[in-house]
Design an enzyme around this catalytic site. Structure first.
Site, short mmCIF file in Angstrom:
data_model
loop_
_atom_site.label_atom_id
_atom_site.label_comp_id
_atom_site.label_asym_id
_atom_site.label_seq_id
_atom_site.Cartn_x
_atom_site.Cartn_y
_atom_site.Cartn_z
N HIS A 48 46.20 40.05 45.94
CA HIS A 48 44.30 40.57 45.84
C HIS A 48 43.92 40.71 47.04
O HIS A 48 43.07 40.87 47.09
CB HIS A 48 44.08 39.45 45.04
CG HIS A 48 42.84 39.96 43.99
ND1 HIS A 48 41.28 39.58 44.41
CD2 HIS A 48 41.98 41.09 43.69
CE1 HIS A 48 40.38 39.81 44.21
NE2 HIS A 48 41.19 41.06 43.42
N LYS A 50 42.90 41.72 51.13
CA LYS A 50 42.25 43.54 51.18
C LYS A 50 41.83 42.74 52.48
O LYS A 50 40.61 42.50 52.89
CB LYS A 50 40.81 43.72 50.48
CG LYS A 50 40.61 43.70 48.69
CD LYS A 50 40.44 43.06 48.48
CE LYS A 50 39.67 43.21 46.70
NZ LYS A 50 41.05 43.25 46.43
N LYS A 228 32.31 39.09 46.47
CA LYS A 228 32.70 38.14 46.39
C LYS A 228 31.93 37.38 47.43
O LYS A 228 32.59 37.64 49.02
CB LYS A 228 34.03 38.23 46.51
CG LYS A 228 34.49 38.68 45.33
CD LYS A 228 35.25 40.03 45.88
CE LYS A 228 36.64 40.34 45.18
NZ LYS A 228 36.08 41.47 43.72
N ASP A 233 22.50 27.80 52.81
CA ASP A 233 21.35 27.29 54.36
C ASP A 233 21.43 27.80 55.33
O ASP A 233 21.25 27.19 56.50
CB ASP A 233 21.75 26.24 54.46
CG ASP A 233 21.54 24.94 53.12
OD1 ASP A 233 20.91 24.73 52.13
OD2 ASP A 233 22.17 23.79 53.36
#
Length: 307
Positions: A48, A50, A228, A233
């Site tokens: 998966h 990239k 994703k 912070d």
């Protein structure tokens, strides 16, 4: 030119003639883990990742696949939103090695590594950390999930998350709820228009306990959010290929880039903040379902490792 692709994806099933054409023009193409029903016990372990690397000097990673909808040239699910990062300097070596590791798994001879790792004169613009990393299902480390869990647990002020799928382990659920109930501003953005309706329903089935703990959840109403990304912070961020679902975290070969104390952390944060006005915030009243719906959600959760 080398192209490495997964056999289950659109290239494997739909564009095989296109791949043949590429090979005919001298472009090396390799299939990862060809699908052989019944005979292949590793069929669920898909690639998966990239990754694009140019001359060992420039690298790209993130959520983008090579397909028309990823660049909003077609709109099968409304507007497509994604995230990625462009790297230069020493960090590119990490992406190169991640690519060559899997490339080498498709051939008998080990790949020539050194020729693809040139000495690149580069002066960093900031005193910061950029760390590409990989995860694979064949070791004992759930690196993808551990990175996410550590970010949530170390957050003091906020954690912003964008993910196309929200299929959570018990540990991830507890960690998100604990952070929110401890006063951390936890916000999650998911798609408003699904690419897979059953997976979308499964994603929504996790909303209620998170909302009750104080997690704020938004759906990207213009279309499908494929990004994703984690930001925390103002000093820590991750962008890569790793979804918040069982397959990405435990079954797939994945990759990401960890960013610490650099300007792109702020850029990713600002992108999330700019996306929020284009979203609909989910409330508990939106999550009411019938008895049949509750039963369906329970069945989907049992099947979640396959989705």
């Amino acid at each position: 030119v080398r192209v490495f692709y997964d056999d289950v994806g659109s290239i494997g099933f739909i564009n095989s003639k296109f791949v043949t054409k590429l090979a005919g023009r001298g472009i090396q193409c390799r299939r990862f883990n060809p699908v052989i029903p019944i005979l292949n016990v590793f069929m669920n372990n898909r690639d998966h990742r990239k990754i694009t690397v140019v001359d060992g000097r420039v690298g790209f990673t993130g959520g983008y696949n090579l397909a028309e909808e990823y660049f909003n040239r077609t709109h099968p699910y409304g507007q497509w939103k994604d995230s990625g990062i462009r790297l230069e300097g020493d960090a590119v070596r990490g992406l190169t090695l991640i690519f060559l590791e899997l490339w080498g798994a498709t051939q008998k001879a080990a790949p020539e590594v050194e020729r693809y790792l040139p000495d690149v004169p580069y002066t960093a613009r900031e005193n910061a950390v950029v760390l590409p990393y990989a995860d694979n299902p064949l070791d004992d480390e759930a690196t993808g999930e551990n990175v996410y869990l550590n970010m949530i647990r170390s957050a003091k002020d906020y954690v912003y998350i964008t993910t196309p799928y929200l299929i959570l382990s018990d540990e991830m659920q507890r960690t998100l709820r604990l952070a929110a109930s401890s006063g951390v501003d936890v916000r999650i953005i998911t798609p408003g228009i699904p690419d897979k309706k059953l997976v979308f329903r499964l994603t929504r089935s996790y909303y209620v306990p998170l909302l009750r703990a104080g997690v704020r959840i938004y759906e990207f109403t213009p279309g499908f959010l494929h990004s994703k990304c984690y930001v925390s912070d103002d000093h820590l961020a991750v962008v890569g290929s790793i979804n918040m679902d069982y397959r990405s975290l435990f079954l797939h070969f994945e990759c990401g880039a960890l960013l610490y104390n650099n300007s792109q952390v702020i850029a990713l944060r600002d992108d999330v903040l700019a996306t929020l006005p284009r979203c609909r915030e989910v409330s508990l009243s939106d999550c009411r379902t019938s008895l049949v719906g509750t039963l369906l959600d329970s069945v989907l959760r049992l099947l979640s490792p396959l989705m």
